[in-house]
Design a protein around this motif. Sequence first.
Motif, mmCIF file in Angstrom:
data_model
loop_
_atom_site.group_PDB
_atom_site.id
_atom_site.type_symbol
_atom_site.label_atom_id
_atom_site.label_comp_id
_atom_site.label_asym_id
_atom_site.label_seq_id
_atom_site.Cartn_x
_atom_site.Cartn_y
_atom_site.Cartn_z
ATOM 1 N N GLU A 1 -2.679 9.648 -7.198
ATOM 2 C CA GLU A 1 -3.754 10.182 -7.344
ATOM 3 C C GLU A 1 -4.923 9.210 -7.257
ATOM 4 O O GLU A 1 -6.254 9.340 -7.669
ATOM 5 C CB GLU A 1 -3.791 10.720 -8.878
ATOM 6 N N ALA A 2 -4.488 7.695 -7.032
ATOM 7 C CA ALA A 2 -5.579 6.723 -6.900
ATOM 8 C C ALA A 2 -6.599 7.131 -5.603
ATOM 9 O O ALA A 2 -6.000 7.278 -4.613
ATOM 10 C CB ALA A 2 -4.767 5.458 -6.679
ATOM 11 N N SER A 3 -7.980 6.858 -5.754
ATOM 12 C CA SER A 3 -8.706 6.654 -4.770
ATOM 13 C C SER A 3 -8.558 5.636 -3.895
ATOM 14 O O SER A 3 -7.982 4.493 -3.999
ATOM 15 C CB SER A 3 -9.956 6.424 -5.264
ATOM 16 N N PRO A 4 -8.798 5.913 -2.501
ATOM 17 C CA PRO A 4 -8.645 4.657 -1.293
ATOM 18 C C PRO A 4 -9.164 3.338 -1.886
ATOM 19 O O PRO A 4 -8.538 2.396 -1.538
ATOM 20 C CB PRO A 4 -9.459 5.123 -0.358
ATOM 21 N N GLU A 5 -10.398 3.312 -2.647
ATOM 22 C CA GLU A 5 -11.085 2.122 -3.344
ATOM 23 C C GLU A 5 -10.320 1.408 -4.050
ATOM 24 O O GLU A 5 -9.901 0.073 -4.053
ATOM 25 C CB GLU A 5 -12.392 2.498 -3.902
ATOM 26 N N LEU A 6 -9.793 2.090 -5.092
ATOM 27 C CA LEU A 6 -8.943 1.649 -6.188
ATOM 28 C C LEU A 6 -7.532 0.936 -5.535
ATOM 29 O O LEU A 6 -7.125 -0.003 -5.885
ATOM 30 C CB LEU A 6 -8.583 2.877 -7.368
ATOM 31 N N LEU A 7 -7.229 1.726 -4.453
ATOM 32 C CA LEU A 7 -5.594 1.421 -3.872
ATOM 33 C C LEU A 7 -5.840 0.084 -3.191
ATOM 34 O O LEU A 7 -5.110 -0.866 -3.163
ATOM 35 C CB LEU A 7 -5.253 2.516 -2.877
ATOM 36 N N THR A 8 -7.130 -0.174 -2.523
ATOM 37 C CA THR A 8 -7.336 -1.202 -1.835
ATOM 38 C C THR A 8 -7.715 -2.567 -2.702
ATOM 39 O O THR A 8 -7.028 -3.765 -2.481
ATOM 40 C CB THR A 8 -8.654 -0.954 -0.881
ATOM 41 N N GLN A 9 -8.280 -2.172 -3.793
ATOM 42 C CA GLN A 9 -8.440 -3.334 -4.830
ATOM 43 C C GLN A 9 -7.137 -3.709 -5.431
ATOM 44 O O GLN A 9 -6.885 -4.941 -5.406
ATOM 45 C CB GLN A 9 -9.510 -3.003 -6.052
ATOM 46 N N LYS B 1 1.052 3.846 -2.951
ATOM 47 C CA LYS B 1 0.502 5.539 -2.651
ATOM 48 C C LYS B 1 1.687 6.398 -3.203
ATOM 49 O O LYS B 1 1.401 7.460 -3.858
ATOM 50 C CB LYS B 1 0.470 5.713 -0.983
ATOM 51 N N ARG C 1 0.677 -1.210 -0.072
ATOM 52 C CA ARG C 1 0.186 0.017 -0.029
ATOM 53 C C ARG C 1 0.957 1.355 0.114
ATOM 54 O O ARG C 1 0.554 2.048 -0.692
ATOM 55 C CB ARG C 1 -0.891 0.012 1.256
#
Length: 464
Positions: free
Chosen positions: A414-422, A409, A405
């Motif tokens: 620019e990645a959203s938290p949801e996209l990052l988690t995925q 980051k 993670r």
Amino acid sequence: GRAYVRDKVCQEFKTMGKDDFRTLTLIMNSKKFSNATFEEISHLVREIVSLAETCCTDGADPSCYDAGSSALSAKSCGPDSPFPAHPGTAACCVHQGLEQKLCLAALQHPPRQLPHYIEPSNEELCQAFKKDPKDFADRFLYEYVSSYGQAPLPVLLGSTRNFLSMVSTCCISSAPTVCFLKEKLQRKTLSLLTLMSNRACSRFTVYGKDKVKFSYLTMLAQMIPSASFEDISPLAEDASEVFAQCCDSVAEDCMQKKLSEHTAKVCAALSTKDERFADCCAGKDIMQNYFCITALKPATAPKLPELQKPTNKHLCGDDGALHARRYMFELSRRHTNVPDVFLGKLYDASENVIRECCSAKDASACLDNKRQQVGAELPTFLENANQFCGQYNEMNFLDFKKRLRDSMKKTMPEASPELLTQLVDQRADFASTCCPANSPPLYCAAQVTAYLENACKQGSCALI
């Protein structure tokens, strides 16, 4: 021909009796059609047993079996067929008569990439068993065999028979918990044999004998990088021979006997070279020793002299494949965390280059050109794989995900938290499935190809 098939089926039916014949038919078809539903397998088993029961009695009309099996084929080809669906069915159904039947009989599903059977708790087992013992046995056989369908048939028969015997004994015992504990301890060797032979034979089915030999060679090279090519190569040869002999064998103890002999050879050759091997080989149960060896994590790469590449003359000589394999062995012991599936890509690429260039008009020019292409990609490819799986091997899973993670980051602010988690979940799943030595080959090869295609945005990539 017709008579042979009928006589073979009828002999099995008469020798085994209806119940054992039905069990064998259920196991064979769950193994063969590993992606079928329980209902589809049940339909097929019911029809096959009914055919044998009707046509294998003394005095049955000789044409009974042929007519019945033809009706079964016609039903398979019908639009509402209740039998296991298969992409090849339509191609078989354009044929007629015996040709159609033989074509349908040869169909089978590819092996499951990841076993899906999860053993229920003792309480759940007994609850299902007491509710309907026959349905419980059928569903267990279907689930277990379709999960471990690449294990040799005698191993599956022994393992499933043993499990059902354990359940029927312990669920009527006055102390079921103690009974299960004792029985599971006794069946541990059989469980490990099923798991390991399913893994090994899945690889053998996908890779073939030569690539299995290469895969085993690099696995041992990464576990004991201090061992030489001459130490390890005969063991890899021996392992590939075991799987070639036993994966499709119906001899009752082929896999257990040959794998035990192989483990004894590995222990004799490598115990003195590595403490971890010595510890694994000290156990009294040889199957558990083998499992212990194959579960070892890669060692730290030692400092070795600069790697010498094989010459063009070597690669196109009679021993070209041997020189390529020795070079890959040397790469493996210098990059001990590069997983099998990445090394498999290199193996395939080297085979393609040798095949393409050594038959070309100007073999040296072709090889020099390929070396240049691969040389530009190889260091990054190896370094990324070594670092990624090295972190996975060294850290606990939660820390590994946190590291992923943090790294993502930085590279994707620019990645959203949801996209990052995925993305983190996807990469962590890839690591846990494909970094270990016993990773599923087809699934992981597809993942690596996708990774390479993504990394290679323009131009041709020599490693794809």
